[in-house]
Design a protein around this motif. Structure first.
Motif, mmCIF file in Angstrom:
data_model
loop_
_atom_site.group_PDB
_atom_site.id
_atom_site.type_symbol
_atom_site.label_atom_id
_atom_site.label_comp_id
_atom_site.label_asym_id
_atom_site.label_seq_id
_atom_site.Cartn_x
_atom_site.Cartn_y
_atom_site.Cartn_z
ATOM 1 N N UNK A 57 0.840 -1.203 0.000
ATOM 2 C CA UNK A 57 0.000 0.000 0.000
ATOM 3 C C UNK A 57 0.873 1.251 0.000
ATOM 4 N N UNK A 58 1.904 1.268 0.810
ATOM 5 C CA UNK A 58 2.815 2.420 0.834
ATOM 6 C C UNK A 58 3.463 2.632 -0.536
ATOM 7 N N UNK A 59 3.864 1.550 -1.191
ATOM 8 C CA UNK A 59 4.447 1.661 -2.541
ATOM 9 C C UNK A 59 3.447 2.295 -3.501
ATOM 10 N N UNK A 60 2.201 1.842 -3.446
ATOM 11 C CA UNK A 60 1.168 2.381 -4.324
ATOM 12 C C UNK A 60 0.934 3.861 -4.033
ATOM 13 N N UNK A 61 0.843 4.233 -2.749
ATOM 14 C CA UNK A 61 0.584 5.618 -2.379
ATOM 15 C C UNK A 61 1.752 6.535 -2.738
ATOM 16 N N UNK A 62 2.963 6.038 -2.684
ATOM 17 C CA UNK A 62 4.127 6.830 -3.099
ATOM 18 C C UNK A 62 4.024 7.200 -4.568
ATOM 19 N N UNK A 63 3.670 6.239 -5.402
ATOM 20 C CA UNK A 63 3.510 6.495 -6.834
ATOM 21 C C UNK A 63 2.363 7.471 -7.061
ATOM 22 N N UNK A 64 1.268 7.271 -6.382
ATOM 23 C CA UNK A 64 0.104 8.150 -6.483
ATOM 24 C C UNK A 64 0.499 9.595 -6.147
ATOM 25 N N UNK A 65 1.199 9.778 -5.051
ATOM 26 C CA UNK A 65 1.590 11.127 -4.614
ATOM 27 C C UNK A 65 2.655 11.733 -5.513
ATOM 28 N N UNK A 66 3.549 10.902 -6.045
ATOM 29 C CA UNK A 66 4.549 11.401 -6.996
ATOM 30 C C UNK A 66 3.880 11.986 -8.244
ATOM 31 N N UNK A 67 2.687 11.510 -8.554
ATOM 32 C CA UNK A 67 1.930 12.017 -9.707
ATOM 33 C C UNK A 67 0.992 13.152 -9.304
ATOM 34 N N UNK A 68 1.104 13.626 -8.060
ATOM 35 C CA UNK A 68 0.290 14.733 -7.535
ATOM 36 C C UNK A 68 -1.170 14.367 -7.277
ATOM 37 N N UNK A 69 -1.427 13.128 -6.955
ATOM 38 C CA UNK A 69 -2.754 12.672 -6.541
ATOM 39 C C UNK A 69 -2.661 12.311 -5.069
ATOM 40 N N UNK A 70 -3.816 12.101 -4.441
ATOM 41 C CA UNK A 70 -3.807 11.722 -3.033
ATOM 42 C C UNK A 70 -4.882 10.672 -2.771
ATOM 43 N N UNK A 71 -4.929 10.195 -1.548
ATOM 44 C CA UNK A 71 -5.828 9.099 -1.178
ATOM 45 C C UNK A 71 -7.278 9.397 -1.545
ATOM 46 N N UNK A 72 -7.735 10.613 -1.309
ATOM 47 C CA UNK A 72 -9.133 10.940 -1.598
ATOM 48 C C UNK A 72 -9.438 10.935 -3.093
ATOM 49 N N UNK A 73 -8.407 10.911 -3.954
ATOM 50 C CA UNK A 73 -8.611 10.851 -5.401
ATOM 51 C C UNK A 73 -8.809 9.418 -5.914
ATOM 52 N N UNK A 74 -8.563 8.430 -5.080
ATOM 53 C CA UNK A 74 -8.678 7.037 -5.512
ATOM 54 C C UNK A 74 -10.144 6.672 -5.700
ATOM 55 N N UNK A 75 -10.445 6.140 -6.872
ATOM 56 C CA UNK A 75 -11.809 5.742 -7.218
ATOM 57 C C UNK A 75 -11.999 4.244 -6.986
ATOM 58 N N UNK A 76 -10.994 3.458 -7.348
ATOM 59 C CA UNK A 76 -11.106 2.001 -7.259
ATOM 60 C C UNK A 76 -9.742 1.403 -6.943
ATOM 61 N N UNK A 77 -9.767 0.352 -6.144
ATOM 62 C CA UNK A 77 -8.554 -0.397 -5.812
ATOM 63 C C UNK A 77 -8.785 -1.862 -6.155
ATOM 64 N N UNK A 78 -7.770 -2.476 -6.725
ATOM 65 C CA UNK A 78 -7.779 -3.913 -6.985
ATOM 66 C C UNK A 78 -6.781 -4.592 -6.063
ATOM 67 N N UNK A 79 -7.184 -5.700 -5.462
ATOM 68 C CA UNK A 79 -6.334 -6.435 -4.521
ATOM 69 C C UNK A 79 -6.292 -7.897 -4.920
ATOM 70 N N UNK A 80 -5.099 -8.450 -4.924
ATOM 71 C CA UNK A 80 -4.899 -9.881 -5.154
ATOM 72 C C UNK A 80 -4.217 -10.442 -3.919
ATOM 73 N N UNK A 81 -4.842 -11.424 -3.312
ATOM 74 C CA UNK A 81 -4.276 -12.097 -2.149
ATOM 75 C C UNK A 81 -3.874 -13.510 -2.542
ATOM 76 N N UNK A 82 -2.700 -13.914 -2.115
ATOM 77 C CA UNK A 82 -2.238 -15.269 -2.392
ATOM 78 C C UNK A 82 -3.049 -16.295 -1.610
ATOM 79 N N UNK A 83 -3.486 -15.923 -0.412
ATOM 80 C CA UNK A 83 -4.206 -16.843 0.470
ATOM 81 C C UNK A 83 -5.478 -16.151 0.972
ATOM 82 N N UNK A 84 -6.623 -16.704 0.655
ATOM 83 C CA UNK A 84 -7.904 -16.097 1.048
ATOM 84 C C UNK A 84 -8.041 -15.970 2.564
#
Length: 128
Positions: A57-84
């Motif tokens: 999540x921190x990696x994703x948010x770093x990229x988001x902020x580097x592009x001048x976006x922030x958490x409140x700008x996120x519309x959709x998140x996709x998550x893949x878990x190896x183990x349910x």
């Protein structure tokens, strides 16, 4: 329409190999952040879902902020878990980051390409 790519050639996979895609792509206010795993300097870190989810999540948010976006700008998140079975532990970490601005989300179980427990991406929008 203009398209801007962030972090082309900057991503490093296992063995410090360059990854052949942008960290994020922006088009007309939409930002698509590539899937992020719990990697630092090309190596998977953390041994459990809580540690790995936090780093991904921190990696994703770093990229988001580097592009001048922030958490409140996120519309959709996709998550893949190896183990349910990690679903509820992942949700606890997720809520710490997105509880105040919960986006739409999809979460599926899938084997990972690298030896980790989670991958996460997002789509954000900011009116230009």
């Amino acid at each position: 329409m203009s398209v801007k790519r962030y972090g082309v050639g900057e991503g490093k996979g296992s063995g410090q190999r360059s990854l052949p895609f942008a960290k994020a792509t922006e088009a007309d206010g939409w930002l698509y952040v590539s899937g992020q795993t719990p990697m630092r300097d090309g190596e998977v870190v953390g041994t459990n879902i809580v540690e790995q989810a936090t780093v991904a999540i921190e990696n994703m948010l770093t990229i988001l902020r580097d592009a001048d976006y922030d958490v409140q700008d996120i519309v959709r998140i996709g998550v893949w878990l190896d183990d349910a079975r990690d679903f509820w532990s992942f949700n606890a970490v997720f809520e710490k980051y997105f509880g105040a601005h919960p986006p739409a989300r999809c979460c599926v179980q899938s084997p990972m390409v690298v030896d980790c427990k989670v991958e996460i991406d997002c789509i954000a929008y900011r009116k230009t």
